[in-house]
Design a protein around this motif. Sequence first.
Motif, PDB file in Angstrom:
ATOM      1  N   PHE A 130     -37.874   9.712 -67.852  1.00  0.00           N
ATOM      2  CA  PHE A 130     -37.922  10.085 -66.444  1.00  0.00           C
ATOM      3  C   PHE A 130     -36.516  10.241 -65.858  1.00  0.00           C
ATOM      4  N   GLU A 134     -34.779  13.910 -64.533  1.00  0.00           N
ATOM      5  CA  GLU A 134     -34.135  14.076 -63.232  1.00  0.00           C
ATOM      6  C   GLU A 134     -32.682  14.531 -63.345  1.00  0.00           C
ATOM      7  N   ASP A 166     -40.651   3.770 -60.633  1.00  0.00           N
ATOM      8  CA  ASP A 166     -39.707   4.885 -60.681  1.00  0.00           C
ATOM      9  C   ASP A 166     -40.315   6.147 -61.294  1.00  0.00           C
ATOM     10  N   HIS A 167     -41.341   5.980 -62.124  1.00  0.00           N
ATOM     11  CA  HIS A 167     -41.942   7.129 -62.793  1.00  0.00           C
ATOM     12  C   HIS A 167     -42.671   8.039 -61.811  1.00  0.00           C
ATOM     13  N   ALA A 168     -43.116   7.481 -60.689  1.00  0.00           N
ATOM     14  CA  ALA A 168     -43.952   8.243 -59.751  1.00  0.00           C
ATOM     15  C   ALA A 168     -43.251   9.491 -59.232  1.00  0.00           C
ATOM     16  N   ARG A 169     -41.932   9.464 -59.145  1.00  0.00           N
ATOM     17  CA  ARG A 169     -41.206  10.624 -58.614  1.00  0.00           C
ATOM     18  C   ARG A 169     -41.403  11.857 -59.481  1.00  0.00           C
ATOM     19  N   CYS A 170     -41.622  11.665 -60.771  1.00  0.00           N
ATOM     20  CA  CYS A 170     -41.764  12.793 -61.685  1.00  0.00           C
ATOM     21  C   CYS A 170     -42.978  13.644 -61.354  1.00  0.00           C
ATOM     22  N   TYR A 171     -44.001  13.033 -60.742  1.00  0.00           N
ATOM     23  CA  TYR A 171     -45.261  13.730 -60.518  1.00  0.00           C
ATOM     24  C   TYR A 171     -45.348  14.361 -59.131  1.00  0.00           C
ATOM     25  N   THR A 172     -44.252  14.351 -58.390  1.00  0.00           N
ATOM     26  CA  THR A 172     -44.162  15.022 -57.093  1.00  0.00           C
ATOM     27  C   THR A 172     -43.617  16.435 -57.303  1.00  0.00           C
ATOM     28  N   ALA A 174     -40.955  17.747 -56.121  1.00  0.00           N
ATOM     29  CA  ALA A 174     -39.510  17.670 -56.370  1.00  0.00           C
ATOM     30  C   ALA A 174     -39.223  17.228 -57.797  1.00  0.00           C
ATOM     31  N   GLY A 175     -39.959  16.228 -58.274  1.00  0.00           N
ATOM     32  CA  GLY A 175     -39.754  15.752 -59.636  1.00  0.00           C
ATOM     33  C   GLY A 175     -40.153  16.782 -60.674  1.00  0.00           C
ATOM     34  N   ARG A 178     -37.449  19.386 -61.073  1.00  0.00           N
ATOM     35  CA  ARG A 178     -36.344  18.915 -61.907  1.00  0.00           C
ATOM     36  C   ARG A 178     -36.723  19.009 -63.382  1.00  0.00           C
TER      37      ARG A 178
END
Length: 237
Positions: A130, A134, A166-172, A174-175, A178
């Motif tokens: 992750f 990013e 912290d992994h949750a950002r990847c599934y938005t 924005a993530g 990236r």
Amino acid sequence: MGARFQELAWRQTPIGEISLRRRRDPSLDTDVYEVKLDDAFLMSSLFPVAEIELARLGLAELTGAGLDVVVGGLGLGFTARTVLAEPRVGSMVVVEAIEDVIDWHRRGLLPFAAGLATDPRTRFVRADFFAAAESDAGFDPDSPGRRFHAVLLDVDHSPRHVLHPDHARCYTPAGLRRLAAHLHPDGVFALWSDDPPDEEFGTALAEVFATWQARVVRFPNPLTGGESANTVYVARR
């Protein structure tokens, strides 16, 4: 046949105690390999169908040869082994955060994954998938900024049930943008999930990728005598 139960490896990690164990299932007359994180089961050799389909469905979207593939999360190796079974694959970078998991394969603790660690197309990268997704450098520390034809991810239980906050950002959106930046044009991102198709995550995929689909993968469950299902998301730039 050996012992009915054996803990093959154990380690305290930043996300909890991870262990690999083998047990003999007399009703199925087979050895079962399982990975646990603390008291929760992460994966079992009894249920490899969806992990195999993650690779098969992701790569089916691509044409041509010399494909460069990233596998996020090594586990028992079913996804990575299926990638290597595809002759069009030229290279595979396996990004795994836990060195011990890589060591299981190098030591040959998983007989059904034989050949994975020694295949010349395989390279293990000990890193946080992750954080790499990013970053501008991406997944190959020897070639910062390198792009890939496919990224296949199987780490969290689902986009909603993550192993670390912290992994949750990847599934938005924005993530995902990236992550998509590390793909070639027309490249594929595929994700395994233990949950049914998630409309909210589908909306996020639609904001970033040209096409996407959620495929429900059903398979027999020998423990219940019934059927279980996972989801494989496949999205293309």
